[in-house]
Design a protein around this motif. Sequence first.
Motif, short mmCIF file in Angstrom:
data_model
loop_
_atom_site.label_atom_id
_atom_site.label_comp_id
_atom_site.label_asym_id
_atom_site.label_seq_id
_atom_site.Cartn_x
_atom_site.Cartn_y
_atom_site.Cartn_z
N LYS A 190 0.69 -1.18 -0.01
CA LYS A 190 0.01 -0.06 -0.16
C LYS A 190 0.86 1.30 0.00
N ALA A 191 1.89 1.29 -0.54
CA ALA A 191 2.97 2.43 -0.46
C ALA A 191 2.43 3.36 -1.25
N GLN A 192 1.80 3.01 -2.58
CA GLN A 192 1.35 4.23 -3.26
C GLN A 192 0.37 5.15 -2.35
N ALA A 193 -0.57 4.40 -1.86
CA ALA A 193 -1.52 5.10 -0.73
C ALA A 193 -0.91 5.84 0.21
N GLY A 194 0.03 5.47 0.62
CA GLY A 194 0.79 6.23 1.57
C GLY A 194 1.49 7.57 0.95
N LEU A 195 2.03 7.38 -0.24
CA LEU A 195 2.20 8.47 -0.87
C LEU A 195 1.32 9.55 -1.17
N ASP A 196 0.37 8.95 -1.60
CA ASP A 196 -0.94 9.72 -2.01
C ASP A 196 -1.39 10.54 -0.88
N ALA A 197 -1.30 10.04 0.42
CA ALA A 197 -1.53 10.68 1.80
C ALA A 197 -0.66 11.74 1.88
N ILE A 198 0.54 11.66 1.84
CA ILE A 198 1.44 12.62 1.96
C ILE A 198 1.15 13.85 1.06
N ARG A 199 0.93 13.65 -0.14
CA ARG A 199 0.33 14.67 -1.38
C ARG A 199 -0.68 15.48 -0.56
N ALA A 200 -1.60 14.36 -0.13
CA ALA A 200 -2.92 15.32 0.35
C ALA A 200 -2.70 16.13 1.44
N ALA A 201 -1.96 15.70 2.45
CA ALA A 201 -1.60 16.57 3.51
C ALA A 201 -0.70 17.73 3.29
N LEU A 202 -0.15 17.68 2.14
CA LEU A 202 0.64 18.86 1.63
C LEU A 202 -0.13 19.72 0.94
N ALA A 203 -1.23 19.26 0.30
CA ALA A 203 -1.97 20.29 -0.50
C ALA A 203 -3.20 20.74 0.40
N SER A 204 -3.40 20.21 1.55
CA SER A 204 -4.60 20.76 2.42
C SER A 204 -4.07 22.05 3.10
#
Length: 884
Positions: free
Chosen positions: A870-884
Amino acid sequence: MASLRDIRATFLDYFGTNGHEIVPSSPLVPQDDPTLLFVNAGMVPFKNVFTGKERRPYTCATSSQKCVRAGGKHNDLDNVGYTARHHTFFEMLGNFSFGDYFKEKAIHHAWELVTKEYGLAADRLLVTVYSEDEEARVLWRKIAGLSDDRIISISTSDNFWSMGDTGPCGPCSEIFFDHGADIPGGPPGSPDEDGDRFIEIWNLVFMQYEQLSPDERVNLPKPSIDTGMGLERIAAILQGKHNNYEIDLFANLIRAGESVLGVKAEGTALASHRVIADHLRSTCFLMADGVSPSNEGRGYVLRRIMRRAMRHAHLLGATEPVMWKLVEALKVEMGEAYPELVQAQPMLEDTLRMEEERFQTTLGRGLGLLEEATAGLSSGAVLPGDTAFKLYDTYGFPLDLTQDALRAKGMTVDEAGFETAMDKQRSDARASKFSSGQAAPAEVWFAVRDKAGASKFLGYDGEEGRGKLAAIVADAKQAKALGSGQVGELVFDATPFYGESGGQAGDSGLIEFGNGAIFRVTDTQKRGGDMHAHIGVLERGEVTLGDSAVLKVDVARRTTTRANHSATHLLHAALRDVLGPQVAQKGSYVGPDRLRFDFSQNKPISAAQLAAVEAQVNAVIRQNLAVSTREMTPDAAIEAGALALFGEKYGETVRVLAMGQALDGGEKPYSVELCGGTHVARTGDIALFKIVADSSVASGVRRIEGLTGEAARLYMEEQIGFGRAAADALKTPPAELPTRVASLIDERKKLERQLAEAKKQLAMGGGAAGAPAGPEEIAGIQFIGRVVEGVGGKDLRGLIDEAKTQMGSGIAAFISNNEGKAALAVGVTGDLVERFSAVELVRAGAAPVGGKGGGGRADFAQAGGPDGDKAQAGLDAIRAALAS
């Protein structure tokens, strides 16, 4: 002014001249009482005498007993440094009668000592008695001439002592000293009794009953006396002080602390200096009695005391270890009365220095976590128990240290929550700690000892001897006979079988009775102190009390055991010579198969040092000199240079074993120790010594395992065989094997570096399908994010540094799927750390991969999780946190 030394000596001399045996203090670790963590009262070493389980060659005794109260039911740790009379370590002066004299003589002795020998004014003394003890009231009037208003009746359990719910018990009578009307407080029993004007100095226990059940109490056939007077407390009074920490002993220790720390003991620093002085005593005496700092049991309590003192040294500005520098001052004050401090000084200093160095490395981080956890809390708040446990488990903060740190903030700790977390961690260990199996309780063996007496040991002169069957214990109780096939323990009046003690395993062998019965001995244990219990099974026939037998020790097993035992003595001497005098034995196992030796050492031993130790032992073995033994008193033996084990309790006479000759050409023996075990006749009988293992087994304790004789030769032959096999596999001569192996290792490291660099280049080039080749932009911030395969967590930092360098300003995140598990790293360039935290971002990425939290700094943080797919999901979560 009477010194503390003089006050102690006056007490012991007074009772010594009045028919009491002056008994040395027992070690702080109870010898025969598993219910106690430490000796916490003067009567503890005499507990079995009072209950009738043990007999001594005297009926009256006096002692100044070392005591520690810092764990379990009696725990004064939290109060130390903040009150006038609380200590973790103290000395309890006491006089004891085991069925000899009773109330009248006890009161006479007490009054004569305090008024005539110590010179206290009678008009400043008053006493309490139990409300139902009219006899004591009459005796105080008669002997001391006290008026009724100075003999105060107390109806509560404060003046009725009991050993437990059942057992010996009786009324008490306490002597109080009046410090004067200028100090607040009322007499005992009054509403103001908690004040400091009237101070209890001596408690006399009149042990006259036995509690059989909650509703049944009977008179003891031989009433006894147990008294206790705190040496520090009476010293304060005799030296005109109201605070124990102002007596000469503490004044000198605190003065030494001021010199070392450069901070005067005044204002807020006063309590810290008192904590350090008190804890120095308990720490050093516990270690001198064989306790080592650890995370379990007695060692855990010792470490708690150490770290509390060390934190107070930190509060006084210490930036380097200081406790070890105070050992010399303690030795000067108490070394004369307790020579174990002198003998243990190198070990004490070394251990304290190492423990304080270790503690200082974690103190800052732990206090930082505590500050973070309490940042939003106000005075009166309660710190969650799981947070306090994390401080203990991760940073080594004992609960009381956390409580101490919160005291200034007016906060407390959820102790129940802490204990719940602690119990959860220890549940598995606790479950495996106990085993079934029926063993005879101590009272059975004390009863056997009373009837059978001690076993005479014949094993120093040979492996065979004759004895008469004096006791049989089977199914956890005494028996008169043992039948064929029955398991039991046999005690004889004399035996050549060695009972396990001093680290040496018990003997095995055969016992042949005159009637043809044969008992096979599988082990021999010491019971009741000095009885040798032969454990095994009756293979044929029947035996009864009084039967005579020939006892035959397994000669081959005894021979290898004593060779291993003698080798441990030589090993001990070699370690002290090579590593230094701080080396002290902490435990050992000596059996027929091998030897194991535990000793104090705070750092790893180099290969060269191990080789030097082994070489010295073998050099003494080759001397082939006769081993000599002498019997003398323990004090005379130690004065003659013999090494004694810390914490060991020795009898009136000891065997002193001397082996070999000094390797420097001197005439002194190479090794001189107190030891009751069996040993070789000549050092050459050991034949050969080989170290097979060296490891750390606890904080400041290392273990060496070794072999002797034929076992050592076979081990060396086996090791040579391994080397030959490896050389054959690598097709190289044995002599060139180290060079060949080193070359292969270098080659592997080179390939690993090349592979890591290739993975790094692949990751920076995009790695996953569809990933951008360079930085992307999120909310106006440059961002490089990659999912990489097969990269270890420790290699992610290099990728982060490379990405940050490439961007100049931005945020980088890498998540590795490595063998099914995820490793995450996030980096933030210096110009952005005020706006973004790498810790918060990595925590956001950890959640999708099953991780819990993450840690690091604002510019770099790492985390992990069990779901690498689920590494890609983890990376997407970091992107989302950065964008928020």
